[in-house]
Design a protein around this motif. Sequence first.
Motif, mmCIF file in Angstrom:
data_model
loop_
_atom_site.group_PDB
_atom_site.id
_atom_site.type_symbol
_atom_site.label_atom_id
_atom_site.label_comp_id
_atom_site.label_asym_id
_atom_site.label_seq_id
_atom_site.Cartn_x
_atom_site.Cartn_y
_atom_site.Cartn_z
ATOM 1 N N ILE A 72 0.846 -1.191 0.000
ATOM 2 C CA ILE A 72 0.000 0.000 0.000
ATOM 3 C C ILE A 72 0.883 1.243 0.000
ATOM 4 N N ALA A 73 0.668 2.121 -0.965
ATOM 5 C CA ALA A 73 1.424 3.366 -1.053
ATOM 6 C C ALA A 73 0.762 4.423 -0.179
ATOM 7 N N ASN A 74 1.593 5.196 0.509
ATOM 8 C CA ASN A 74 1.091 6.276 1.358
ATOM 9 C C ASN A 74 1.167 7.580 0.577
ATOM 10 N N PHE A 75 0.018 8.093 0.154
ATOM 11 C CA PHE A 75 -0.053 9.334 -0.609
ATOM 12 C C PHE A 75 -0.469 10.527 0.258
ATOM 13 N N LEU A 76 -0.477 10.370 1.569
ATOM 14 C CA LEU A 76 -0.788 11.497 2.444
ATOM 15 C C LEU A 76 0.415 12.436 2.440
ATOM 16 N N LEU A 77 0.140 13.722 2.211
ATOM 17 C CA LEU A 77 1.210 14.706 2.144
ATOM 18 C C LEU A 77 1.256 15.535 3.420
ATOM 19 N N PRO A 78 2.454 15.967 3.807
ATOM 20 C CA PRO A 78 2.525 16.924 4.904
ATOM 21 C C PRO A 78 1.847 18.236 4.478
#
Length: 146
Positions: free
Chosen positions: A136-142
């Motif tokens: 699973i790729a984490n696409f949450l951005l700061p």
Amino acid sequence: MKVLTVNFLTCAVKACKTSPLSFPLHFQDAELEQSDIEYNPSFLRNILPRVDWEALKVTANELGFTTVPAEKPNPAPTPTNPDTNPTETIKESPEAQPADDKVMRDLHTLLLETEVREGKMVCGNCGHEYKIKEGIANFLLPSHLV
């Protein structure tokens, strides 16, 4: 994360929206896993027109696959509407040839059976890294990149 999925992803950083370097995302430290999925030629015929071929060649090269042809294969014609006329098929030009079965099976292996379990994808424009954990790729951005 299936290799097919990556062909539809671009960098989510706001500054990268207009940059052609933000696609495709580039794999680094990728750990691959092969799964056995039943060969489905009709799915491949339907998805091939949507695949960005140049991006797929880059991704395949980064993952060590050498079986991707230089040109996108021309999938065999499919019925136009099997409910109304099951024998009617798409007319193709004389120079168009159905894709070789071996090429289609190699694409099936790359696109559907190959999964990146661990690693990261990196934007070619800004260098932002999207970690991949357990497929699973984490696409949450700061917040400063949104």
